[in-house]
Structures are given as C-alpha cells and as structure tokens.
Design a protein around this motif. Structure first.
Motif, PDB file in Angstrom:
ATOM      1  N   GLY A   1       0.826  -1.200   0.000  1.00  0.00           N
ATOM      2  CA  GLY A   1       0.000   0.000   0.000  1.00  0.00           C
ATOM      3  C   GLY A   1       0.860   1.250   0.000  1.00  0.00           C
ATOM      4  N   TYR A   2       0.293   2.346  -0.494  1.00  0.00           N
ATOM      5  CA  TYR A   2       1.049   3.584  -0.637  1.00  0.00           C
ATOM      6  C   TYR A   2       0.263   4.765  -0.112  1.00  0.00           C
ATOM      7  N   SER A   3       0.995   5.786   0.329  1.00  0.00           N
ATOM      8  CA  SER A   3       0.370   7.082   0.555  1.00  0.00           C
ATOM      9  C   SER A   3       0.071   7.693  -0.811  1.00  0.00           C
ATOM     10  N   GLU A   4      -0.770   8.708  -0.826  1.00  0.00           N
ATOM     11  CA  GLU A   4      -1.200   9.290  -2.096  1.00  0.00           C
ATOM     12  C   GLU A   4      -0.032   9.851  -2.900  1.00  0.00           C
ATOM     13  N   ASP A   5       0.979  10.386  -2.217  1.00  0.00           N
ATOM     14  CA  ASP A   5       2.146  10.918  -2.929  1.00  0.00           C
ATOM     15  C   ASP A   5       3.201   9.852  -3.194  1.00  0.00           C
ATOM     16  N   ARG A   6       2.924   8.617  -2.757  1.00  0.00           N
ATOM     17  CA  ARG A   6       3.794   7.453  -2.962  1.00  0.00           C
ATOM     18  C   ARG A   6       5.141   7.587  -2.258  1.00  0.00           C
ATOM     19  N   LYS A   7       5.228   8.506  -1.295  1.00  0.00           N
ATOM     20  CA  LYS A   7       6.479   8.667  -0.556  1.00  0.00           C
ATOM     21  C   LYS A   7       6.577   7.693   0.613  1.00  0.00           C
ATOM     22  N   LYS A   8       5.433   7.169   1.048  1.00  0.00           N
ATOM     23  CA  LYS A   8       5.427   6.184   2.117  1.00  0.00           C
ATOM     24  C   LYS A   8       4.712   4.938   1.624  1.00  0.00           C
ATOM     25  N   ASN A   9       5.173   3.782   2.082  1.00  0.00           N
ATOM     26  CA  ASN A   9       4.512   2.557   1.670  1.00  0.00           C
ATOM     27  C   ASN A   9       4.536   1.534   2.788  1.00  0.00           C
ATOM     28  N   TRP A  10       3.620   0.565   2.678  1.00  0.00           N
ATOM     29  CA  TRP A  10       3.430  -0.427   3.717  1.00  0.00           C
ATOM     30  C   TRP A  10       3.197  -1.795   3.084  1.00  0.00           C
ATOM     31  N   ILE A  11       3.406  -2.809   3.864  1.00  0.00           N
ATOM     32  CA  ILE A  11       2.940  -4.139   3.522  1.00  0.00           C
ATOM     33  C   ILE A  11       1.569  -4.317   4.176  1.00  0.00           C
ATOM     34  N   VAL A  12       0.618  -4.842   3.432  1.00  0.00           N
ATOM     35  CA  VAL A  12      -0.737  -5.031   3.937  1.00  0.00           C
ATOM     36  C   VAL A  12      -1.144  -6.479   3.680  1.00  0.00           C
ATOM     37  N   SER A  13      -1.763  -7.110   4.670  1.00  0.00           N
ATOM     38  CA  SER A  13      -2.209  -8.489   4.493  1.00  0.00           C
ATOM     39  C   SER A  13      -3.418  -8.776   5.362  1.00  0.00           C
ATOM     40  N   GLY A  14      -4.236  -9.694   4.883  1.00  0.00           N
ATOM     41  CA  GLY A  14      -5.271 -10.265   5.715  1.00  0.00           C
ATOM     42  C   GLY A  14      -4.670 -11.330   6.622  1.00  0.00           C
ATOM     43  N   SER A  15      -5.516 -11.922   7.442  1.00  0.00           N
ATOM     44  CA  SER A  15      -5.025 -12.873   8.429  1.00  0.00           C
ATOM     45  C   SER A  15      -6.134 -13.856   8.793  1.00  0.00           C
ATOM     46  N   GLU A  16      -5.729 -15.029   9.235  1.00  0.00           N
ATOM     47  CA  GLU A  16      -6.700 -16.039   9.638  1.00  0.00           C
ATOM     48  C   GLU A  16      -7.360 -15.711  10.978  1.00  0.00           C
ATOM     49  N   ASP A  17      -6.875 -14.690  11.679  1.00  0.00           N
ATOM     50  CA  ASP A  17      -7.506 -14.265  12.935  1.00  0.00           C
ATOM     51  C   ASP A  17      -8.538 -13.162  12.715  1.00  0.00           C
ATOM     52  N   HIS A  18      -8.914 -12.927  11.420  1.00  0.00           N
ATOM     53  CA  HIS A  18      -9.984 -12.009  11.019  1.00  0.00           C
ATOM     54  C   HIS A  18      -9.520 -10.551  10.964  1.00  0.00           C
ATOM     55  N   TYR A  19      -8.237 -10.296  11.145  1.00  0.00           N
ATOM     56  CA  TYR A  19      -7.699  -8.932  11.129  1.00  0.00           C
ATOM     57  C   TYR A  19      -7.034  -8.615   9.790  1.00  0.00           C
ATOM     58  N   ILE A  20      -6.880  -7.320   9.536  1.00  0.00           N
ATOM     59  CA  ILE A  20      -5.982  -6.806   8.500  1.00  0.00           C
ATOM     60  C   ILE A  20      -4.781  -6.188   9.204  1.00  0.00           C
ATOM     61  N   TYR A  21      -3.591  -6.490   8.719  1.00  0.00           N
ATOM     62  CA  TYR A  21      -2.348  -6.000   9.311  1.00  0.00           C
ATOM     63  C   TYR A  21      -1.629  -5.071   8.332  1.00  0.00           C
ATOM     64  N   PHE A  22      -1.080  -3.969   8.890  1.00  0.00           N
ATOM     65  CA  PHE A  22      -0.214  -3.056   8.152  1.00  0.00           C
ATOM     66  C   PHE A  22       1.175  -3.086   8.794  1.00  0.00           C
ATOM     67  N   TRP A  23       2.222  -3.222   7.967  1.00  0.00           N
ATOM     68  CA  TRP A  23       3.601  -3.134   8.443  1.00  0.00           C
ATOM     69  C   TRP A  23       4.321  -1.982   7.759  1.00  0.00           C
ATOM     70  N   ASP A  24       5.178  -1.298   8.494  1.00  0.00           N
ATOM     71  CA  ASP A  24       6.104  -0.361   7.868  1.00  0.00           C
ATOM     72  C   ASP A  24       7.095  -1.169   7.046  1.00  0.00           C
ATOM     73  N   ILE A  25       7.219  -0.844   5.766  1.00  0.00           N
ATOM     74  CA  ILE A  25       8.024  -1.674   4.879  1.00  0.00           C
ATOM     75  C   ILE A  25       9.506  -1.656   5.239  1.00  0.00           C
ATOM     76  N   GLU A  26       9.975  -0.547   5.855  1.00  0.00           N
ATOM     77  CA  GLU A  26      11.391  -0.435   6.195  1.00  0.00           C
ATOM     78  C   GLU A  26      11.700  -1.025   7.570  1.00  0.00           C
ATOM     79  N   THR A  27      10.904  -0.641   8.586  1.00  0.00           N
ATOM     80  CA  THR A  27      11.208  -1.069   9.956  1.00  0.00           C
ATOM     81  C   THR A  27      10.672  -2.461  10.271  1.00  0.00           C
ATOM     82  N   ARG A  28       9.732  -2.948   9.460  1.00  0.00           N
ATOM     83  CA  ARG A  28       9.090  -4.254   9.646  1.00  0.00           C
ATOM     84  C   ARG A  28       8.131  -4.289  10.833  1.00  0.00           C
ATOM     85  N   GLN A  29       7.877  -3.138  11.445  1.00  0.00           N
ATOM     86  CA  GLN A  29       6.987  -3.076  12.601  1.00  0.00           C
ATOM     87  C   GLN A  29       5.521  -3.034  12.165  1.00  0.00           C
TER      88      GLN A  29
END
Length: 278
Positions: free
Chosen positions: A209-237
């Motif tokens: 996923g990206y911010s509108e200006d594409r300067k920030k981005n994330w990893i986004v995934s669904g999960s078997e625990d019914h949640y959606i998770y976002f990670w900072d692509i650089e820090t992995r947090q």
C-alpha cells in the motif's frame, strides 16, 4: 472499480464511486479462484476449478473468450502490463502463457512440483514470478520461458502469494508459516521478514500500500484471525491492525488514488476501507 471472484461461480464488479454492484459475470461451471484486471480496466480475466480461463468485457458484462488447455483447477492469473498476455497457474503444477487476442497458448512452463498458487508479471512485463505449495518462488523470462531464479530458504513452507515491488527489484512472498518475506531476487537473498498475522491454512493475498504521494509505503495483508495487518516496509513493525471480518481475511488490495483498501473474507463479504497513514 473493484472485482471479486467467488466459489459461487460468479465474479462481481463494484463501482467505487457509489459502492454498488455494477454487474455479476456468470458462465463458469465451478468456483472461481482468482480475477485480474487489464491495464485499461476494460476487461477482467477469471479462472476457475472448471479448468478454464475467461476474458470478460466489463462495460458490456459479456464473455469474450475462453481459454482451454489446463487439465486441473486453475488457481491464479495475471495480465501483463500491455494486457496482450495472460499468465495462468494451475493445480497441474504448470504455468501457461496465453495470447489474449487469439486465445492460443504460447508457452507451457513446468513450473513447480506442487500446485501453483500465484503468478504475476513485473511492471515492465519482462519477468514472471510464481509461487507454489512446494515452497519455492521462481522468476521467469517472459519471452523465452527460461527460469532465471529459484528462491527458497531452509524451511520453504507453502507460498500463498507473490508480487513484484513497483521498481521490480524485490519480490514480496506471502507464506503459510505466518511470515511475509521481501526477497532481493537478484542475489537470492531475503531482505525483510514481516510477522504478526496468522497464515497457516489458507492462501492469503498480501500487497503493498502507498500514501497518495507514494512517498510512504506499507505491507498489507489479511489474516486467519480475522484482522488486517499493516507493516512499515522499512522497519518491519506492525503499525496498524483492524478487526475486519467475521472470518478469515483471504485477500486485500489497495486503490492508491482514492486511498481505499478492499478486503474479502470467508464470511462471504467484500469490504471497502478508507486508509491514510501519513
């Protein structure tokens, strides 16, 4: 627009301006496993357990072509950026490359030793990436069909989904061991690992996923625990979690221009979310 493929043998097309269902595409004889858009958003490609790949005109809601050649469940498909080719993956362990105009199969790749779960083109269309239950990610030359790289580690769990980063330098691989890995495939090295979600049983689809200006981005995934998770692509947090559905969240996808996120689930719903993590 957004498209969803379903085990009820249909593909639904939704208008993101008013969030209504625009059309339901019917014609497959068994459940659908995947749907992908042409680059101009005029057409969608659907694949099914009925062993066929079908091309549809979204505006007209009509079937244009049916590709036949696989002999087992077709699990995944992807248009190349020029939208003149479709790559399909199958339970028969092969990947096929199709000419969209003629419907001819141009190449059959003996891609894996277990069912193929994911196939995708690089942004310029010169490379194809595949993932499989055999735990391998492979990179292929589109023009020759030659395997250029095989990515694996010591554990090599089943691969749920693969996706090139926009600069085509890395490959994002969702795996059925609760991990998502970012591979620098040029040197066959894992650059980052993302954890926190649950993925052991189902082929979940993660994305970038990206911010509108594409300067920030994330990893986004669904999960078997019914949640959606976002990670900072650089820090992995993990930077955000959302209890999204009453069932396993099978897939997510982002619309950067509208800052929208689509999710679908085993609870039989598709949801559209607004996100902004500036």
């Amino acid at each position: 627009m957004a498209a969803s493929a379903s085990s009820d043998m249909t593909c639904a097309i939704y208008n993101l301006d008013d969030f209504t269902c625009k059309v339901v595409l019917r014609g497959h004889k068994m459940g659908l496993s995947d749907v992908c858009w042409s680059s101009d958003s005029k057409y969608v490609c659907t694949v099914s357990d009925d062993t066929t790949i079908r091309i549809w005109d979204v505006g007209l809601g009509e079937l244009l072509k049916t590709f036949r050649g696989h002999n087992h469940f077709v699990t995944c498909a992807s248009y190349n950026p020029q939208s003149n080719l479709v790559a399909s993956g199958c339970f028969d362990e092969t990947v096929r490359l199709w000419d969209v105009r003629t419907g001819n199969c141009l190449k059959t790749l003996p891609a894996h030793s277990d069912p193929v779960t994911s196939v995708t083109f690089s942004m310029d269309g010169t490379l194809i990436a595949t993932g499989s239950y055999d735990g391998l990610c492979r990179i292929w030359d589109t023009s020759t069909g030659q395997c250029l790289k095989t990515l694996m580690d010591d554990t090599s769990p089943a691969i749920s989904h693969v996706q090139f980063t926009p600069n085509a330098k890395y490959l994002l691989a969702s795996r059925m061991d609760d991990k998502i890995k970012l591979w620098d495939y040029s040197v066959s090295k894992c650059a980052k690992t993302y954890q926190g979600h649950v993925n052991k049983r189902y082929c979940l689809i993660g994305t970038i996923g990206y911010s509108e200006d594409r300067k920030k981005n994330w990893i986004v995934s669904g999960s078997e625990d019914h949640y959606i998770y976002f990670w900072d692509i650089e820090t992995r947090q993990v930077i955000s979690t959302t209890l999204a559905h009453d069932g396993v969240v099978l897939a997510v996808d982002c619309n950067v221009e509208k800052q929208l996120l689509a999710s679908c689930s085993l609870d039989n719903t598709v949801k559209i979310w607004s996100y902004n993590y500036e």
